[in-house]
Design a protein around this motif. Structure first.
Motif, PDB file in Angstrom:
ATOM      1  N   ARG A 231      35.942  31.783  28.766  1.00 26.24           N
ATOM      2  CA  ARG A 231      35.078  32.175  29.886  1.00 26.24           C
ATOM      3  C   ARG A 231      35.920  32.580  31.096  1.00 26.24           C
ATOM      4  O   ARG A 231      36.898  31.932  31.444  1.00 26.24           O
ATOM      5  CB  ARG A 231      34.145  31.016  30.247  1.00 26.24           C
ATOM      6  CG  ARG A 231      33.118  31.349  31.336  1.00 26.24           C
ATOM      7  CD  ARG A 231      32.039  30.290  31.370  1.00 26.24           C
ATOM      8  NE  ARG A 231      32.566  28.979  31.711  1.00 26.24           N
ATOM      9  CZ  ARG A 231      32.615  28.505  32.964  1.00 26.24           C
ATOM     10  NH1 ARG A 231      32.170  29.237  33.970  1.00 26.24           N
ATOM     11  NH2 ARG A 231      33.078  27.290  33.196  1.00 26.24           N
ATOM     12  N   LEU A 232      35.504  33.674  31.731  1.00 24.96           N
ATOM     13  CA  LEU A 232      36.176  34.143  32.936  1.00 24.96           C
ATOM     14  C   LEU A 232      35.744  33.274  34.110  1.00 24.96           C
ATOM     15  O   LEU A 232      34.571  33.204  34.453  1.00 24.96           O
ATOM     16  CB  LEU A 232      35.825  35.609  33.210  1.00 24.96           C
ATOM     17  CG  LEU A 232      36.463  36.241  34.457  1.00 24.96           C
ATOM     18  CD1 LEU A 232      37.981  36.278  34.331  1.00 24.96           C
ATOM     19  CD2 LEU A 232      35.903  37.638  34.679  1.00 24.96           C
ATOM     20  N   LEU A 233      36.713  32.598  34.739  1.00 27.62           N
ATOM     21  CA  LEU A 233      36.433  31.677  35.832  1.00 27.62           C
ATOM     22  C   LEU A 233      36.617  32.326  37.199  1.00 27.62           C
ATOM     23  O   LEU A 233      35.852  32.059  38.125  1.00 27.62           O
ATOM     24  CB  LEU A 233      37.349  30.455  35.731  1.00 27.62           C
ATOM     25  CG  LEU A 233      37.248  29.646  34.445  1.00 27.62           C
ATOM     26  CD1 LEU A 233      38.343  28.584  34.408  1.00 27.62           C
ATOM     27  CD2 LEU A 233      35.865  29.006  34.324  1.00 27.62           C
ATOM     28  N   GLU A 234      37.651  33.132  37.339  1.00 26.98           N
ATOM     29  CA  GLU A 234      37.955  33.805  38.602  1.00 26.98           C
ATOM     30  C   GLU A 234      38.626  35.127  38.276  1.00 26.98           C
ATOM     31  O   GLU A 234      39.213  35.296  37.197  1.00 26.98           O
ATOM     32  CB  GLU A 234      38.926  32.986  39.469  1.00 26.98           C
ATOM     33  CG  GLU A 234      38.476  31.586  39.822  1.00 26.98           C
ATOM     34  CD  GLU A 234      39.550  30.824  40.597  1.00 26.98           C
ATOM     35  OE1 GLU A 234      40.046  31.373  41.622  1.00 26.98           O
ATOM     36  OE2 GLU A 234      39.899  29.714  40.177  1.00 26.98           O
ATOM     37  N   HIS A 235      38.555  36.057  39.227  1.00 29.19           N
ATOM     38  CA  HIS A 235      39.356  37.270  39.067  1.00 29.19           C
ATOM     39  C   HIS A 235      39.747  37.805  40.437  1.00 29.19           C
ATOM     40  O   HIS A 235      39.032  37.620  41.417  1.00 29.19           O
ATOM     41  CB  HIS A 235      38.630  38.334  38.232  1.00 29.19           C
ATOM     42  CG  HIS A 235      37.548  39.058  38.953  1.00 29.19           C
ATOM     43  ND1 HIS A 235      36.292  38.526  39.128  1.00 29.19           N
ATOM     44  CD2 HIS A 235      37.532  40.270  39.566  1.00 29.19           C
ATOM     45  CE1 HIS A 235      35.545  39.378  39.802  1.00 29.19           C
ATOM     46  NE2 HIS A 235      36.270  40.442  40.088  1.00 29.19           N
ATOM     47  N   ILE A 236      40.901  38.443  40.468  1.00 28.43           N
ATOM     48  CA  ILE A 236      41.451  39.023  41.689  1.00 28.43           C
ATOM     49  C   ILE A 236      41.768  40.483  41.396  1.00 28.43           C
ATOM     50  O   ILE A 236      42.504  40.798  40.458  1.00 28.43           O
ATOM     51  CB  ILE A 236      42.717  38.280  42.143  1.00 28.43           C
ATOM     52  CG1 ILE A 236      42.404  36.809  42.407  1.00 28.43           C
ATOM     53  CG2 ILE A 236      43.310  38.931  43.395  1.00 28.43           C
ATOM     54  CD1 ILE A 236      43.635  35.956  42.609  1.00 28.43           C
ATOM     55  N   ASP A 237      41.218  41.375  42.200  1.00 25.95           N
ATOM     56  CA  ASP A 237      41.335  42.814  41.981  1.00 25.95           C
ATOM     57  C   ASP A 237      42.472  43.379  42.825  1.00 25.95           C
ATOM     58  O   ASP A 237      42.491  43.186  44.045  1.00 25.95           O
ATOM     59  CB  ASP A 237      40.011  43.484  42.351  1.00 25.95           C
ATOM     60  CG  ASP A 237      39.954  44.953  41.971  1.00 25.95           C
ATOM     61  OD1 ASP A 237      41.007  45.540  41.648  1.00 25.95           O
ATOM     62  OD2 ASP A 237      38.857  45.527  42.014  1.00 25.95           O
TER      63      ASP A 237
END
Length: 290
Positions: A231-237
Motif C-alpha cells: 500500500r502506498l503510504l506517502e508520496h513526494i513529487d
C-alpha cells in the motif's frame, strides 16, 4: 532554494546523485556523471571529494567504518582509503574485479553487518542500447572469492537489509517491483518473493522502522513510501526531475534525503544533467541497512 514543501535544499551542482549513505555526520554520494565520490556535512559543506574514473555506483560501509564503492564501467569493487584524514582527499584500493563476470554494469550495493557486500549487475548496458537481458547479484566477501547469488534478476537497483539481516530487498527496475530474499547464514539468498509492486520504475530505496520502504521511481518523478503489503503510504513529487535515490540519516535517522536530477537533451546526442539533494523530516526513522 530555501525551505519549501520538499524540505531544505542541501546540495545542488551535482550531476546525478546516487547511492546516498549517512555515516558519522556525513552524507556520502556517488556523483555519477561527474565521476566523483563526495561527502557533505549536514550544512552542505564538502568534506570529501575523490575522482572515480570508472564511474561511481553503489556505496557501502564495512562494520569498521571503511567504505566500499562499486564502479559501473570498470565493474570493480574498491576500498576507499583516506577517509578521516586531513582535507578532502583519498584513493581507491582494489578489492574485487568482477569485469569478467558482469553482463552489464555494476550498480547499487549494500553491505551487511558481517561485512558482506551485495552488488547488482544490471545485465545490459542501457545507455549503450544493448538488448535487455537478466542481471545478477554478486556477493563480495573479503578473503573469499566473489560469487553470484542471484542470476536472473531484472535490472537490480536499490537494495536494503532488515535490521536482523535476514531479508534483502532489491528494486527490480524494469519489472516494476521490489523483490525480497531470505538471507542464509552463509550469505546466499533464497525464498525469493515479490514484496511490492511499484507504480513507476524503482531505483534507490531505503527502509524505515515500520517496515515500509521509501522508493525513488525515476522518470515518474516521485518518492513513494510503500508498506509491506504494497500500500502506498506517502508520496513526494519532484517532477519534472527524475527521482534517483533516497536515504534516512541524521543522528537519529529521522532526516530523509532525496536525490533527484533534471535530464535534458543537449542537442548533440547526449544529455545535460543537474543533480540536487533535499532534506526533510521523516515521518518514521530509518532502520536496517544501508
Amino acid at each position: 532554494m530555501g525551505e519549501t514543501s520538499l524540505g531544505r535544499s542541501l546540495l545542488s551542482g551535482l550531476s546525478y546523485p546516487e547511492s546516498p549513505r549517512w555515516r558519522d555526520g556525513l552524507l556520502w554520494i556517488s556523483d555519477v556523471h561527474n565521476f566523483r565520490l563526495k561527502a557533505f556535512d549536514s550544512a552542505g559543506a564538502l568534506r570529501f571529494d575523490l575522482p572515480v574514473p570508472e564511474r561511481p555506483a553503489g556505496l557501502g560501509f564495512l562494520p569498521d567504518g571503511q567504505l566500499l564503492i562499486a564502479t559501473a564501467l570498470g565493474r570493480r569493487v574498491y576500498l576507499v582509503t583516506g577517509i578521516g584524514g586531513e582535507g578532502p582527499t583519498g584513493a581507491l584500493q582494489l578489492v574485487e574485479d568482477l569485469s569478467a563476470h558482469t553482463r552489464g554494469l555494476l550498480n547499487d550495493m549494500v553491505v551487511d553487518r558481517a561485512g558482506r557486500a551485495y552488488v547488482g549487475d544490471t545485465g545490459f548496458n542501457l545507455g549503450a542500447g544493448e538488448a535487455h537481458r537478466p542481471g545478477q547479484i554478486f556477493l563480495v566477501e573479503q578473503g573469499r572469492t566473489a560469487r553470484c547469488v542471484v542470476d536472473d534478476i531484472d535490472f537490480p537497483n536499490g537494495m536494503a537489509l532488515t535490521p536482523d539481516g535476514g531479508t534483502l530487498y532489491v528494486a527490480e527496475t524494469f519489472a516494476h517491483q521490489i523483490s525480497a530474499f531470505t538471507v542464509r547464514a552463509d550469505g546466499s539468498l533464497s525464498q525469493r518473493k515479490m514484496h511490492a509492486r511499484v507504480v513507476g520504475t524503482p531505483d534507490g530505496i531505503c527502509l524505515d522502522a515500520e517496515g515500509a520502504l521509501w522508493v525513488a521511481t525515476l522518470k515518474r518523478g516521485e518518492f513513494q513510501r510503500i508498506a509491506a503489503n504494497g500500500r502506498l503510504l506517502e508520496h513526494i513529487d519532484v517532477t519534472p526531475a527524475h527521482s534517483v535515490a533516497c536515504a534516512l540519516g541524521g543522528p537519529d535517522r529521522t532526516a530523509l534525503y532525496l536525490c533527484f536530477a533534471t535530464v535534458e537533451d543537449d542537442g548533440q546526442g547526449g544529455f545535460r544533467r543537474q543533480g540536487f539533494v533535499r532534506c526533510l523530516p521523516a515521518s518514521v526513522a530509518g532502520a536496517g541497512l544501508p
